[in-house]
Write an enzyme that holds these catalytic residues in place. Structure first.
Site, PDB file in Angstrom:
ATOM      1  N   HIS A  90      16.127 -50.016  35.983  1.00 60.55           N
ATOM      2  CA  HIS A  90      15.791 -50.282  34.584  1.00 60.55           C
ATOM      3  C   HIS A  90      15.027 -51.597  34.500  1.00 60.55           C
ATOM      4  O   HIS A  90      15.248 -52.515  35.302  1.00 60.55           O
ATOM      5  CB  HIS A  90      17.036 -50.307  33.683  1.00 60.55           C
ATOM      6  N   ASP A  92      14.589 -53.237  31.359  1.00 62.09           N
ATOM      7  CA  ASP A  92      15.074 -54.110  30.290  1.00 62.09           C
ATOM      8  C   ASP A  92      16.100 -55.074  30.867  1.00 62.09           C
ATOM      9  O   ASP A  92      16.748 -54.791  31.885  1.00 62.09           O
ATOM     10  CB  ASP A  92      15.657 -53.304  29.138  1.00 62.09           C
ATOM     11  N   ASP A 124      18.797 -57.789  38.357  1.00 65.35           N
ATOM     12  CA  ASP A 124      19.292 -56.760  37.422  1.00 65.35           C
ATOM     13  C   ASP A 124      18.262 -56.502  36.323  1.00 65.35           C
ATOM     14  O   ASP A 124      18.324 -57.104  35.271  1.00 65.35           O
ATOM     15  CB  ASP A 124      20.615 -57.234  36.830  1.00 65.35           C
ATOM     16  N   GLU A 157      18.889 -49.891  29.183  1.00 56.80           N
ATOM     17  CA  GLU A 157      20.199 -49.799  29.833  1.00 56.80           C
ATOM     18  C   GLU A 157      21.128 -50.911  29.380  1.00 56.80           C
ATOM     19  O   GLU A 157      22.322 -50.682  29.129  1.00 56.80           O
ATOM     20  CB  GLU A 157      20.038 -49.842  31.355  1.00 56.80           C
ATOM     21  N   GLU A 158      20.597 -52.120  29.243  1.00 52.31           N
ATOM     22  CA  GLU A 158      21.450 -53.256  28.895  1.00 52.31           C
ATOM     23  C   GLU A 158      21.971 -53.167  27.464  1.00 52.31           C
ATOM     24  O   GLU A 158      23.020 -53.734  27.153  1.00 52.31           O
ATOM     25  CB  GLU A 158      20.676 -54.567  29.077  1.00 52.31           C
ATOM     26  N   HIS A 424      23.354 -61.427  34.271  1.00 50.58           N
ATOM     27  CA  HIS A 424      23.765 -61.619  32.873  1.00 50.58           C
ATOM     28  C   HIS A 424      24.069 -63.079  32.562  1.00 50.58           C
ATOM     29  O   HIS A 424      24.378 -63.390  31.403  1.00 50.58           O
ATOM     30  CB  HIS A 424      24.972 -60.760  32.491  1.00 50.58           C
TER      31      HIS A 424
END
Length: 461
Positions: A90, A92, A124, A157-158, A424
């Site tokens: 992903h 995003d 990520d 996705e996030e 994150h």
């Protein structure tokens, strides 16, 4: 140890990969137009589409998904009769949080003295996009890609808003494959090749508490007027027991994890727990983060300290997430969480709970031929190290959608989000050495899988 030709090719491609990852990281592709312009996500999607076209992918498309975001799709046909492998990542990313807390700009890929590449999305999961590209480029340099490949790169996705899940359900033929490689998890730690066997699901709710028609002077009314912020704090506190473990009425929180364990001293170091602060919950660390539910208060709407007035608050709001372990249903867990919040609001305060994003937990079949092929591929890519099997506390809602749509497909989860990556969080980074080795492993896996399983995975290239 002498490098195989495949490994040598990936190594030679790493400078190009760094340049490309820097270009991709430069897009502030947070899939929330209230935080960043939609054009940032659109730019990242176009970049990936162009990269696939440059690798001779066919049917490259920007898919407009029901949540208003775009996913990128492409198909690279393989030899006649070859199996089809779907590669997922992903583009995003999570918002950068406090940009001033980053040592280097979050959307500028920067190499630091430790050799890691820093930037939001580096691990990520924009690094996962590069992992797939590196593996395919290496194979093309050594006889071609031996399988048919589909690539899907998600755009939300996030956010957990389910755009690609709904799109896949509406177009079930699009992502059909014999094996699916989800490039969005990570090794248990740097240098230990790992596949992820389970994922916790997730649900997010917004809870609002109202007690008054408007704020009141705390000197004139405080002591009898019900404070909505205090009521919200009491309600949120009910989500944890005395040890800090999750305590949602009706939701089991005593499951055990059988398999790879996570030593507490290692977890404290990885999580950067302050000296003297105890971990929450009971059982092993693996029990708590892979096999059991966990609640987290993601945010609270209330007056900031600076500029606060002496007032009793009339209303307060919070965003709460619940990680749902394998074996539990996310819909049921959401219902239990909602009922718990409604039941634990004190003083007869009015409460409303609204649902947000939701995703089911996932458990993979690790006895499938694809896992044997991946084990052999990782063993070669990591100089003889055996592949470990771990759980992950995070969620990838698409996994369950794919498992339901394609029940015969073998789903493997690998990626670049090992503990040092700090996904994150502030100062997210990727290890270029892990990117290199996992790209080699993926290339070897595709070759081995095409040959019929583990038997071909050790071919040197």
């Amino acid at each position: 140890m002498t490098q195989s030709p495949l490994a040598a090719t990936v190594s030679s491609l790493m400078p190009r990969a760094r340049t490309e990852l820097a270009e991709l990281v430069a897009f502030a592709s947070v899939a929330d137009p209230e935080q960043f312009p939609r054009s940032e996500c659109e730019g990242a999607a176009r970049w990936i589409a162009d990269a696939l076209r440059a690798e001779d992918f066919q049917d490259v498309a920007l898919l407009d998904t029901p949540d208003g975001t775009q996913s990128v799709y492409g198909h690279l046909p393989g030899p006649e009769g070859a199996p089809t492998v779907l590669l997922y990542a992903h583009y995003d990313v999570q918002p950068p949080l406090d940009e001033d807390a980053w040592r280097t700009p979050p959307f500028e890929l920067t190499e630091r003295a430790d050799g890691r590449w820093y930037g939001r999305g580096a691990a990520d999961c924009k690094g996962g996009v590069l992992m797939h590209l590196l593996a395919l480029r290496a194979l093309r340099a050594h006889g071609g890609v031996p399988v048919s490949v589909k690539v899907i790169v998600e755009g939300s996705e996030e956010q957990g808003t389910g755009g690609l899940e709904r799109y896949a359900e509406e177009h079930p033929e699009l992502l059909a494959a014999d094996a699916i490689v989800i490039g969005d998890t990570g090794n248990f730690r740097v240098g230990l090749p790992t596949v992820t066997a389970t994922l916790r699901g997730m649900t997010v709710v917004r809870v609002r508490v109202d007690t008054l028609e408007g704020n009141l002077h705390s000197g004139q009314f405080g002591g009898a007027a019900p404070d909505a912020l205090a009521a919200l704090i009491r309600t949120l506190d009910s989500l944890r027991d005395e040890d800090g473990g999750t305590a949602v009425d009706g939701l089991a929180a005593d499951a055990r994890w059988d398999g790879l364990q996570y030593p507490e001293e290692d977890f404290r170091k990885d999580a950067k727990v302050l000296d003297g602060v105890r971990l929450t919950g009971d059982g092993t660390v693996a029990d708590r983060i892979w096999a059991r539910p966990s609640t987290t208060v993601l945010g609270i709407d209330c007056p900031p300290v600076v500029g606060a007035t002496p007032s009793v608050q009339a209303s307060a709001r919070a965003l709460v997430s619940l990680r749902v372990p394998p074996g539990e249903d996310a819909v049921r867990a959401t219902e239990l969480l909602t009922a718990h919040l409604e039941a634990h609001v004190p003083w007869g305060a009015r409460v409303t709970v609204e649902g947000g994003g939701q995703g089911q937990p996932f458990r993979a079949d690790t006895a499938s031929p694809a896992y044997a092929a991946m084990a052999e591929a990782m063993r070669e890519a990591y100089d003889g190290a055996d592949m470990a099997t771990a759980g992950q506390g995070g969620s990838i809602p698409l996994c369950n959608t794919l498992a339901a749509l394609y029940p015969e497909a073998e789903i493997l989860l690998i990626g670049l989000s090992e503990p040092d990556a700090q996904i994150h969080a502030v100062d997210e980074s990727v290890s270029p050495r892990e990117l290199e080795r996992l790209s080699v492993a993926e290339a070897l896996f595709l070759r081995g899988y095409a040959a019929g399983g583990a038997s071909g995975a050790t071919a040197a290239g």
